[in-house]
Each structure stands twice: as structure tokens, then as C-alpha cells.
Design an enzyme around this catalytic site. Sequence first.
Site, PDB file in Angstrom:
ATOM      1  N   SER A  40     -34.481 -61.188 -33.272  1.00 33.99           N
ATOM      2  CA  SER A  40     -34.543 -60.003 -32.411  1.00 33.99           C
ATOM      3  C   SER A  40     -33.616 -58.950 -33.015  1.00 33.99           C
ATOM      4  O   SER A  40     -32.566 -58.639 -32.496  1.00 33.99           O
ATOM      5  CB  SER A  40     -34.125 -60.352 -30.983  1.00 33.99           C
ATOM      6  OG  SER A  40     -32.792 -60.793 -30.940  1.00 33.99           O
ATOM      7  N   HIS A 153     -36.485 -66.352 -28.833  1.00 28.59           N
ATOM      8  CA  HIS A 153     -35.895 -67.548 -29.438  1.00 28.59           C
ATOM      9  C   HIS A 153     -36.503 -68.855 -28.930  1.00 28.59           C
ATOM     10  O   HIS A 153     -36.053 -69.935 -29.303  1.00 28.59           O
ATOM     11  CB  HIS A 153     -34.382 -67.581 -29.211  1.00 28.59           C
ATOM     12  CG  HIS A 153     -33.657 -66.503 -29.968  1.00 28.59           C
ATOM     13  ND1 HIS A 153     -32.334 -66.217 -29.776  1.00 28.59           N
ATOM     14  CD2 HIS A 153     -34.086 -65.635 -30.915  1.00 28.59           C
ATOM     15  CE1 HIS A 153     -31.965 -65.229 -30.577  1.00 28.59           C
ATOM     16  NE2 HIS A 153     -33.009 -64.850 -31.258  1.00 28.59           N
ATOM     17  N   GLN A 161     -33.123 -63.554 -23.322  1.00 28.49           N
ATOM     18  CA  GLN A 161     -32.964 -64.385 -24.514  1.00 28.49           C
ATOM     19  C   GLN A 161     -31.867 -65.458 -24.424  1.00 28.49           C
ATOM     20  O   GLN A 161     -32.046 -66.576 -24.861  1.00 28.49           O
ATOM     21  CB  GLN A 161     -32.684 -63.450 -25.699  1.00 28.49           C
ATOM     22  CG  GLN A 161     -32.559 -64.102 -27.048  1.00 28.49           C
ATOM     23  CD  GLN A 161     -32.358 -63.058 -28.146  1.00 28.49           C
ATOM     24  OE1 GLN A 161     -33.286 -62.416 -28.563  1.00 28.49           O
ATOM     25  NE2 GLN A 161     -31.122 -62.889 -28.591  1.00 28.49           N
ATOM     26  N   GLU A 162     -30.703 -65.083 -23.870  1.00 32.54           N
ATOM     27  CA  GLU A 162     -29.569 -66.014 -23.937  1.00 32.54           C
ATOM     28  C   GLU A 162     -28.816 -66.124 -22.607  1.00 32.54           C
ATOM     29  O   GLU A 162     -28.399 -65.125 -22.045  1.00 32.54           O
ATOM     30  CB  GLU A 162     -28.586 -65.551 -25.033  1.00 32.54           C
ATOM     31  CG  GLU A 162     -29.260 -65.448 -26.389  1.00 32.54           C
ATOM     32  CD  GLU A 162     -28.364 -64.857 -27.470  1.00 32.54           C
ATOM     33  OE1 GLU A 162     -27.131 -64.813 -27.287  1.00 32.54           O
ATOM     34  OE2 GLU A 162     -28.918 -64.430 -28.499  1.00 32.54           O
ATOM     35  N   GLU A 203     -31.406 -71.556 -30.999  1.00 31.88           N
ATOM     36  CA  GLU A 203     -29.944 -71.612 -31.045  1.00 31.88           C
ATOM     37  C   GLU A 203     -29.387 -72.864 -30.376  1.00 31.88           C
ATOM     38  O   GLU A 203     -28.191 -72.964 -30.104  1.00 31.88           O
ATOM     39  CB  GLU A 203     -29.355 -70.338 -30.428  1.00 31.88           C
ATOM     40  CG  GLU A 203     -29.776 -69.096 -31.236  1.00 31.88           C
ATOM     41  CD  GLU A 203     -29.046 -67.823 -30.834  1.00 31.88           C
ATOM     42  OE1 GLU A 203     -28.411 -67.798 -29.759  1.00 31.88           O
ATOM     43  OE2 GLU A 203     -29.110 -66.855 -31.615  1.00 31.88           O
ATOM     44  N   ASP A 240     -27.205 -62.481 -22.717  1.00 31.54           N
ATOM     45  CA  ASP A 240     -27.791 -61.530 -23.660  1.00 31.54           C
ATOM     46  C   ASP A 240     -29.302 -61.516 -23.454  1.00 31.54           C
ATOM     47  O   ASP A 240     -30.022 -62.314 -24.061  1.00 31.54           O
ATOM     48  CB  ASP A 240     -27.470 -61.896 -25.117  1.00 31.54           C
ATOM     49  CG  ASP A 240     -28.145 -60.939 -26.096  1.00 31.54           C
ATOM     50  OD1 ASP A 240     -28.667 -59.900 -25.641  1.00 31.54           O
ATOM     51  OD2 ASP A 240     -28.143 -61.222 -27.304  1.00 31.54           O
ATOM     52  N   GLU A 284     -24.538 -58.570 -22.682  1.00 32.50           N
ATOM     53  CA  GLU A 284     -24.843 -57.946 -23.977  1.00 32.50           C
ATOM     54  C   GLU A 284     -26.273 -57.404 -23.955  1.00 32.50           C
ATOM     55  O   GLU A 284     -27.176 -58.052 -23.425  1.00 32.50           O
ATOM     56  CB  GLU A 284     -24.696 -59.031 -25.062  1.00 32.50           C
ATOM     57  CG  GLU A 284     -25.168 -58.611 -26.440  1.00 32.50           C
ATOM     58  CD  GLU A 284     -25.203 -59.809 -27.403  1.00 32.50           C
ATOM     59  OE1 GLU A 284     -24.432 -60.765 -27.210  1.00 32.50           O
ATOM     60  OE2 GLU A 284     -26.019 -59.792 -28.331  1.00 32.50           O
ATOM     61  N   ASP A 311     -25.231 -54.737 -28.960  1.00 31.10           N
ATOM     62  CA  ASP A 311     -25.643 -55.479 -30.174  1.00 31.10           C
ATOM     63  C   ASP A 311     -26.651 -54.624 -30.942  1.00 31.10           C
ATOM     64  O   ASP A 311     -26.279 -53.868 -31.839  1.00 31.10           O
ATOM     65  CB  ASP A 311     -26.232 -56.839 -29.757  1.00 31.10           C
ATOM     66  CG  ASP A 311     -26.900 -57.572 -30.911  1.00 31.10           C
ATOM     67  OD1 ASP A 311     -26.685 -57.203 -32.080  1.00 31.10           O
ATOM     68  OD2 ASP A 311     -27.657 -58.544 -30.657  1.00 31.10           O
ATOM     69  N   LYS A 336     -21.914 -58.670 -36.240  1.00 29.08           N
ATOM     70  CA  LYS A 336     -22.759 -59.523 -37.088  1.00 29.08           C
ATOM     71  C   LYS A 336     -22.699 -58.948 -38.496  1.00 29.08           C
ATOM     72  O   LYS A 336     -23.171 -57.824 -38.733  1.00 29.08           O
ATOM     73  CB  LYS A 336     -24.205 -59.474 -36.606  1.00 29.08           C
ATOM     74  CG  LYS A 336     -24.515 -60.182 -35.291  1.00 29.08           C
ATOM     75  CD  LYS A 336     -25.916 -59.783 -34.831  1.00 29.08           C
ATOM     76  CE  LYS A 336     -26.446 -60.643 -33.703  1.00 29.08           C
ATOM     77  NZ  LYS A 336     -27.640 -59.997 -33.061  1.00 29.08           N
ATOM     78  N   HIS A 364     -23.132 -65.283 -34.491  1.00 28.00           N
ATOM     79  CA  HIS A 364     -24.066 -65.864 -35.470  1.00 28.00           C
ATOM     80  C   HIS A 364     -25.384 -65.096 -35.402  1.00 28.00           C
ATOM     81  O   HIS A 364     -25.532 -64.178 -34.604  1.00 28.00           O
ATOM     82  CB  HIS A 364     -24.304 -67.344 -35.123  1.00 28.00           C
ATOM     83  CG  HIS A 364     -24.925 -67.552 -33.765  1.00 28.00           C
ATOM     84  ND1 HIS A 364     -25.555 -68.708 -33.385  1.00 28.00           N
ATOM     85  CD2 HIS A 364     -25.026 -66.722 -32.670  1.00 28.00           C
ATOM     86  CE1 HIS A 364     -26.012 -68.595 -32.153  1.00 28.00           C
ATOM     87  NE2 HIS A 364     -25.708 -67.402 -31.695  1.00 28.00           N
ATOM     88  N   ARG A 365     -26.389 -65.529 -36.197  1.00 28.95           N
ATOM     89  CA  ARG A 365     -27.760 -65.040 -36.031  1.00 28.95           C
ATOM     90  C   ARG A 365     -28.623 -66.214 -35.566  1.00 28.95           C
ATOM     91  O   ARG A 365     -28.236 -67.380 -35.717  1.00 28.95           O
ATOM     92  CB  ARG A 365     -28.334 -64.507 -37.354  1.00 28.95           C
ATOM     93  CG  ARG A 365     -27.624 -63.322 -37.971  1.00 28.95           C
ATOM     94  CD  ARG A 365     -27.439 -62.109 -37.085  1.00 28.95           C
ATOM     95  NE  ARG A 365     -28.607 -61.583 -36.427  1.00 28.95           N
ATOM     96  CZ  ARG A 365     -29.080 -60.343 -36.574  1.00 28.95           C
ATOM     97  NH1 ARG A 365     -28.486 -59.513 -37.426  1.00 28.95           N
ATOM     98  NH2 ARG A 365     -30.107 -59.912 -35.868  1.00 28.95           N
ATOM     99  N   SER A 366     -29.802 -65.917 -35.064  1.00 28.15           N
ATOM    100  CA  SER A 366     -30.658 -67.021 -34.605  1.00 28.15           C
ATOM    101  C   SER A 366     -31.145 -67.863 -35.791  1.00 28.15           C
ATOM    102  O   SER A 366     -31.398 -69.054 -35.656  1.00 28.15           O
ATOM    103  CB  SER A 366     -31.833 -66.498 -33.786  1.00 28.15           C
ATOM    104  OG  SER A 366     -32.508 -65.469 -34.472  1.00 28.15           O
ATOM    105  N   LYS A 387     -19.937 -66.029 -30.072  1.00 29.77           N
ATOM    106  CA  LYS A 387     -21.099 -66.844 -29.700  1.00 29.77           C
ATOM    107  C   LYS A 387     -21.683 -67.411 -30.971  1.00 29.77           C
ATOM    108  O   LYS A 387     -21.920 -66.703 -31.950  1.00 29.77           O
ATOM    109  CB  LYS A 387     -22.126 -66.034 -28.906  1.00 29.77           C
ATOM    110  CG  LYS A 387     -22.729 -64.829 -29.597  1.00 29.77           C
ATOM    111  CD  LYS A 387     -23.887 -64.274 -28.747  1.00 29.77           C
ATOM    112  CE  LYS A 387     -24.755 -63.314 -29.524  1.00 29.77           C
ATOM    113  NZ  LYS A 387     -25.913 -62.827 -28.776  1.00 29.77           N
TER     114      LYS A 387
HETATM  115  P1  PGA Z   1     -30.914 -62.581 -33.453  1.00 33.81           P
HETATM  116  O1  PGA Z   1     -30.370 -62.893 -31.997  1.00 33.81           O
HETATM  117  O2  PGA Z   1     -30.032 -63.220 -34.431  1.00 33.81           O
HETATM  118  O3  PGA Z   1     -32.309 -63.136 -33.412  1.00 33.81           O
HETATM  119  O4  PGA Z   1     -30.912 -61.064 -33.578  1.00 33.81           O
HETATM  120  C1  PGA Z   1     -29.036 -62.820 -31.650  1.00 33.81           C
HETATM  121  C2  PGA Z   1     -28.751 -61.713 -30.678  1.00 33.81           C
HETATM  122  O5  PGA Z   1     -29.654 -60.971 -30.234  1.00 33.81           O
HETATM  123  O6  PGA Z   1     -27.589 -61.554 -30.306  1.00 33.81           O
HETATM  124 ZN    ZN Z   2     -27.962 -59.789 -28.939  1.00 32.00          ZN
END
Ligand code: PGA
Ligand code: ZN
Length: 425
Positions: A40, A153, A161-162, A203, A240, A284, A311, A336, A364-366, A387
Site C-alpha cells: 500500500s 495485506h 489494514q492494521e 505481516e 493503520d 496512522e 505515512d 520508512k 517495516h514494509r509489508s 511497528k
Molecule cells: P506497506 O504497508 O508496506 O504495504 O506500504 C505498511 C503501511 O501502510 O504502513
Molecule cells: Zn501505513
Amino acid sequence: KIGKIRAMEILDSRGNPTVEVNLKLENGTTARAMVPSGASTGEREATELRDGDKNRFGGKGVLKAVANVNTILAKELEGKCFSSQRELDYRMIELDGTHNKAKLGANALLGVSMAYARAQAASAAMPLYQYLGGSNAYLLPVPCMNIINGGKHADNNVDFQEFMIAPHGAPTFAESIRMGVEVFHTLKSVLKGKGYSTGVGDEGGFAPDLKSNDEAVEVILEAITKAGYKPGDEVSICLDPASSEMWEDGKYKMFKSTGKLVSSDDMVKLWESWTDQYPIVLLEDGLAENDWEGWKNLTQAIGGKIEIVGDDLFCTNKAILAKGIEKQVANSILIKLNQIGTVTETLETIELAYKNSYNCFVSHRSGETIDSFIADLTVGINAGHLKTGSGCRGERIEKFNQLMRIENELGSAAKFAGKKAFKNA
Ligand code: PGA
Ligand code: ZN
């Protein structure tokens, strides 16, 4: 002095190609770095160079980025001496010559940048966190663990997403991880008890089909309590929703559940009511990267109450963060490395954030590798929270293990950040 630089194509945690760089200094010190990859992604992230050759990995190969390291960068950097990380990184930025690293690829540059940092640290017999942050690095972060995955994800019906837990009520990092993992395991049995799937997403969080997005928070609160912890006092919630993924024609589409369209104002109301109702300490990307008006409203509505992280909104980019600071949008930035593409620019963005009393939330990244660079970065900048996954999947756990090693190594100098790591907590 840089002796040799060699890149190769390896795989990330989703089985997609990514870049690995092996770097040797002339004094014999060697170091390796592996570059992560998002799903994402923000529109304004630096370019992740992919081959586009449909005959290899569906176009996702990174042989061009690898070749850029092995030819252009190796030719220009090998045998050269750089006085600092900054000098090396700015030389690579100059060689790329574009504003978003489109020519050589941020994945090429970042691999070299991280490997160089690691080699320099080793060469000076210094831990990486100290090389990145100086001798004042001491703060162990609250691990925000993403125990329910949705959005892009996971293949379930959860839009956001999270859903993370923040086990902040511990005396040490190691104890905090223990609490988090206990909640993770308890959540598994809570989900099983309700007849839900316990398979995991990208994740490492569970990815069940649920009755609503709210139910994700409800089952987590149940797991926290059943594991023997007090929601809010000991373990809080971070979210998030990755809202840019839902943004369509000026509205938010609940794209995986009901398909309902929600206005920006109503999204702000939703987050207001969730933060009233649940022990949430961090949100986030509560709104989309192109909804700056909404972001102003969101910050006014709950920015005095919890941590609001940008983000996709900021993409670890100093110039975009400066705009956010000026417009009083958010009060924290997600960090990131591969969104911007060098270690130096990442540290510059962090410096700007701190100068303006914004928090930094390291991520991190996914799509990840077993490279634990971000664990050291988090301690190096005393970020207080990060995270990097859930209670399973080796590429995430490796970061937690590295943080436990650092805590061990620092001994009595280590301090666990606790709840006050979160803005307004
Ligand atoms: P991504 O997801 O690594 O797929 O971008 C992580 C996030 O959105 O924080
Ligand atoms: Zn994010």
C-alpha cells in the site's frame, strides 16, 4: 574507503524479488543489506525500480536496479573515500540526478546506503544504533504489534489494514514483547472459539472474515483481557487503516466489506467515536494522502488526544513533512527508509520532525527481509515506538530479536519507553 560493492536479486517475504547489497571496505570489513518493499505504497514515494519484463516474476524482477549498483554505482564509488554517510548518500543522489530516484532506483541506492552504514559501524567497532544515533541512543521502543491484518495485506473482508496492540505497561522491552505475544496467542484461541479463521496475512496478524471493522477491535480487547492485561492501562490499541487505499472520487469506499461510500467528514467522525469508545493511542493514515483538508480537520478533532501519524501522507519526505508542519497536519511521521531511499535523507526527515515536536514512528514494509536495520534505527533515534509485525513470521520476529539483543547489550543504560512514547498519552 570503499573496496567492492556487489548487488544481487534475492526474494522478500512475499516471494517477490528485491535487492541485496554486499559491500566491502578496503580495510576488509564486510556488510550486507536487504531492501524491503511495500504494497500500500504512497504516491510520492521514491521510485522502486522494477524490470517490467513480464517473463520474469510477472514484471517484478529487479535486475535493472541490481545492474545499476554493479555498474554505475560500483564504478563511481569503489576505491573512493567518503568522509561521512552524508557525503556518500549525496554523491549517489547526484549520480541518479532525478528528484525521485527514478533513474537508478531507490532500491539500488538504499541497499548501498544501508550496507555502507553497517560497514562503517562495524569498522569502528560500534553498534549500528550508535553509528546512526550517537552515544545518546538508549531508548527501547514499545513494539506495536499488528495482530489483525486487513486491507491490501489480507484476503478477508476487513477494510482497515492494521489493528495493532501496544504492550506499553512493561518494565522492559523483552517483557513488553512477552505480553504482546501472549495477547497474540490468546487472540488465536478467541478467534477459534468464534469459528473464525486463524490464518495470517502479510505481516503475521490474523486475517479472519469478520462481521464489521469494529469487531476487529472488539476481539482484540477480549484477547487483551483474557491474557490477563488491562486494556488502556497496560495494553492499548494502534490503527493503520491505510485510508489512501479506500480513497475514490473524493470519498472513502469500504472496498472489502459493504462497498459503502463515506465522506471525509464522516471518516473524521468515525475516528472521533472510535477514539472515545476504545483505548486507542495512535492512528496512522486515518485519511487519504490527497485529502489534506480532511487531515486538518482530523488533527483538530483528535490531534490533542492521541498520536496522529502520516505515512502515505508524508512518505518520509522532508519537503512534504515541512508542508504538513506549516499546515498543522498530524503530530507524528511514519519512518520508512525505502520511501525516500537513503539513510541520510531519512535522518534529515527525523531531525526536522523532532525540531517541530513531531514524533517519529519507525516502520517495516509489508514485504520484508530478515534485515534488522530498522531495529537499530529505532533505538538510534530514541523513537520510543515502532511497528514491525505480529507474533509470528521470521522476517518480523528478527527485528524484535535484534531489539532484545540491543536491550541486553545496553544493560543498565537501556530504558523502556512505555506509554509516554505516544503523543498525548
Ligand atoms: P506497506 O504497508 O508496506 O504495504 O506500504 C505498511 C503501511 O501502510 O504502513
Ligand atoms: Zn501505513
